[in-house]
Design an enzyme around this catalytic site. Structure first.
Site, PDB file in Angstrom:
ATOM      1  N   TRP A 164       0.817  -1.219   0.000  1.00  0.00           N
ATOM      2  CA  TRP A 164       0.000   0.000   0.000  1.00  0.00           C
ATOM      3  C   TRP A 164       0.842   1.256   0.000  1.00  0.00           C
ATOM      4  CZ3 TRP A 164      -4.431  -0.245  -2.016  1.00  0.00           C
ATOM      5  CH2 TRP A 164      -5.214  -1.392  -1.881  1.00  0.00           C
ATOM      6  N   ASP A 209      -1.415   6.433   6.670  1.00  0.00           N
ATOM      7  CA  ASP A 209      -2.491   5.582   6.150  1.00  0.00           C
ATOM      8  C   ASP A 209      -2.774   4.512   7.206  1.00  0.00           C
ATOM      9  OD1 ASP A 209      -4.147   3.794   4.880  1.00  0.00           O
ATOM     10  OD2 ASP A 209      -2.876   3.516   3.112  1.00  0.00           O
ATOM     11  N   LYS A 260     -12.367  -1.548   6.093  1.00  0.00           N
ATOM     12  CA  LYS A 260     -11.593  -2.531   6.840  1.00  0.00           C
ATOM     13  C   LYS A 260     -12.089  -2.592   8.288  1.00  0.00           C
ATOM     14  CE  LYS A 260      -8.982  -2.690   3.100  1.00  0.00           C
ATOM     15  NZ  LYS A 260      -7.987  -1.793   2.555  1.00  0.00           N
TER      16      LYS A 260
HETATM   17  C1  LIG Z   1      -7.427  -1.191   1.428  1.00  0.00           C
HETATM   18  C2  LIG Z   1      -6.325  -0.225   1.647  1.00  0.00           C
HETATM   19  C3  LIG Z   1      -6.157   0.897   0.830  1.00  0.00           C
HETATM   20  C4  LIG Z   1      -7.048   1.170  -0.368  1.00  0.00           C
HETATM   21  O1  LIG Z   1      -8.332   1.457   0.039  1.00  0.00           O
HETATM   22  P1  LIG Z   1      -9.468   1.817  -1.030  1.00  0.00           P
HETATM   23  O2  LIG Z   1     -10.556   2.308  -0.155  1.00  0.00           O
HETATM   24  O3  LIG Z   1      -9.792   0.554  -1.761  1.00  0.00           O
HETATM   25  O4  LIG Z   1      -8.933   2.850  -1.946  1.00  0.00           O
HETATM   26  C5  LIG Z   1      -5.123   1.764   1.095  1.00  0.00           C
HETATM   27  N1  LIG Z   1      -4.304   1.552   2.136  1.00  0.00           N
HETATM   28  C6  LIG Z   1      -4.428   0.479   2.942  1.00  0.00           C
HETATM   29  C7  LIG Z   1      -3.482   0.307   4.088  1.00  0.00           C
HETATM   30  C8  LIG Z   1      -5.443  -0.439   2.731  1.00  0.00           C
HETATM   31  O5  LIG Z   1      -5.580  -1.492   3.543  1.00  0.00           O
END
Ligand SMILES: *Cc1c(COP(=O)(O)O)cnc(C)c1O
Length: 366
Positions: free
Chosen positions: A101, A178, A202
Site C-alpha cells: 500500500w 495511512d 476494513k
Molecule cells: C485497502 C487499503 C487501501 C485502499 O483502500 P481503497 O478504499 O480501496 O482505496 C489503502 N491503504 C491500505 C493500508 C489499505 O488497507
C-alpha cells in the site's frame, strides 16, 4: 441463516449488533418516515446522524480540537493523490515504503508531483527484505524542511504494523499516516500526526467512505488547481458536505463507533485484539505445519498472513475452511498463501474456531 466467520481483508466483517440495528431501521429510521438512504443529507435527521458519528469518533480517538474530521468519498487510494495536492505546496515529501500500500501511495504521489510541481522522495523501503519487517529507527531519516512525511502504519497485504511512530517525529515534520486497516484497533496519540486517513471498509464500516483527520494548520497549502471536492479546506468549511456525502456509509460507521464505545472503547478492544493475535501467532509458530515470516516485532494485530509449509495442500485447506464456516482466508494474489484478517468485529471465538480447524487440518495431513 448461517453467518460465517469472515476473515476478509476488506470489505470486512461488521459487528452483528450493528447489522441487526441497520436491519431494524432500514425501512424507517426512527420517526423519519423513510430510511437513511432516502433522506436529505442537509435535513435535521441526517445532520444528527453525522454529528453523532463525528462526536463518537472524536471521543474514541480523543481527537484534539485543532483537528478537523472529514467524511469523504473515493477511498484511501484517492487520498494517495489528494495528499500531495493538498499538502505538498511545491515542496518536498518523504515517503516510507513498507508494503504494497505505501508503495502505491508513493507512486501516485510522484505522478501528482510531476504534474503540479514538488519533489516526492522515497526515503526508505523494506522491499529488499520482502516487506517482512518494519523500518529500523536509524532508517527513518526525514528532511526537516519536508512539507510532510508519509507512512502506512499497517500494511494490510504483508501483515506488517508500525508499533512506534516516535522515530518519525524527531524532525518536526507533519506525519501523514495511512491507517486504513488498523484505525480504532488500539490507542494512538492523534497529536503525533499531521493527518490520519483510513478507508472505512476494513475496520470501520461499509466501503465508499474514507475518514480524514487533519490538523487545521495544514488546510491552506493546497495546490491552487485542486478540485473543490478534493480540497480539505473546502470540505472542512462545508462540514464534509460540499456535495452529497456517502450518507448510508456514514450512518453505519456511526453505529460502529457507538458499538466500540459500548465495548469499552479503544483500550478494551485493544486487549481483545492482542489476545486474538497472540492466540493465532502462537499457534502458527508452534505448529510445525504453518509459517508466518514477518519479524515478530512488526507483526500486525489485524492482518495475519501465513503459509502452509506444504503448499500443495492450499486448495484442500481453503475448501475445508469454507466447509467449517471460515471464509475468505485466501491470501492476496501478490503474496499467495493465506491471510486471516481479524479486525475489531472478529470475536475471539472466531479466532479459536480458526485455530481449531488449522490444528485438525495439520493433524490430518501430518
Ligand atoms: C485497502 C487499503 C487501501 C485502499 O483502500 P481503497 O478504499 O480501496 O482505496 C489503502 N491503504 C491500505 C493500508 C489499505 O488497507
Amino acid at each position: 441463516m448461517a453467518r460465517v466467520y469472515n476473515f476478509s481483508s476488506g470489505p470486512a466483517a461488521l459487528p452483528e449488533p450493528v447489522l441487526a440495528q441497520v436491519a431494524d431501521e432500514l425501512l424507517e429510521w426512527r420517526d423519519a418516515g423513510c430510511s437513511v438512504m432516502e433522506m436529505s443529507h442537509r435535513g435535521a435527521a441526517f445532520t444528527s446522524i453525522i454529528e453523532a458519528a463525528e462526536a463518537d469518533l472524536r471521543a474514541l480517538l480523543a481527537v484534539p480540537d485543532h483537528y478537523k474530521v472529514l467524511f469523504l468519498q473515493g477511498g484511501a487510494t484517492q487520498q494517495f493523490a489528494q495528499i500531495p495536492m493538498n499538502l505538498l505546496a511545491g515542496g518536498r515529501a518523504d515517503y516510507f515504503v513498507t508494503g504494497a500500500w505505501s508503495r502505491k501511495a508513493v507512486r501516485e504521489a510522484q505522478q501528482i508531483a510531476a504534474a503540479i510541481g514538488g519533489d516526492v522522495r522515497l526515503a526508505a523501503s523494506t522491499e529488499a527484505d520482502g516487506f517482512r519487517r518494519f523500518l529500523r529507527p536509524k532508517e527513518i531519516r526525514i528532511d526537516p524542511r519536508a512539507a510532510y512525511a508519509h507512512v502506512c502504519t499497517n500494511e494490510t497485504i504483508h501483515g506488517v504494523e508500525c508499533s512506534d511512530v516516535a522515530p518519525f517525529l524527531t524532525a518536526g515534520v507533519p506525519l501523514v499516516a495511512d491507517m486504513s486497516s488498523h484505525i480504532l484497533s488500539r490507542r494512538i496519540d492523534v497529536s503525533d500526526y499531521g493527518m490520519i486517513y483510513a478507508g472505512a471498509q476494513k475496520n470501520i464500516g461499509p466501503s465508499g467512505l474514507v475518514i480524514v483527520i487533519v490538523r487545521e494548520d495544514l488546510l491552506d497549502r493546497a495546490w491552487p488547481g485542486t478540485p473543490s471536492v478534493m480540497s480539505y479546506r473546502s470540505m472542512a468549511d462545508n462540514g464534509s458536505m460540499l456535495n452529497t456525502p456517502p450518507t448510508f456509509a456514514i450512518y453505519v460507521s456511526g453505529l460502529v463507533f457507538r458499538w466500540l464505545r459500548d465495548q469499552g472503547g479503544l483500550e478494551a478492544i485493544e486487549q481483545v485484539n492482542r489476545a486474538k493475535a497472540e492466540r493465532l501467532y502462537h499457534f502458527i509458530d508452534t505448529s510445525g505445519f504453518y509459517i508466518n515470516e514477518v519479524e515478530v516485532s512488526a507483526r500486525s494485530l489485524m492482518n495475519i498472513p501465513f503459509r502452509l509449509k506444504d503448499e500443495s495442500l492450499n486448495a484442500a485447506f481453503l475448501a475445508g475452511a469454507d466447509e467449517a464456516g471460515l471464509a475468505q482466508l485466501k491470501g492476496h494474489k501478490s503474496v499467495g498463501g493465506m491471510r486471516a484478517s481479524i479486525y475489531n468485529a472478529m470475536p475471539l471465538a472466531g479466532v479459536e474456531a480458526l485455530v481449531d480447524y488449522m490444528g485438525a487440518f495439520a493433524r490430518q495431513h501430518a
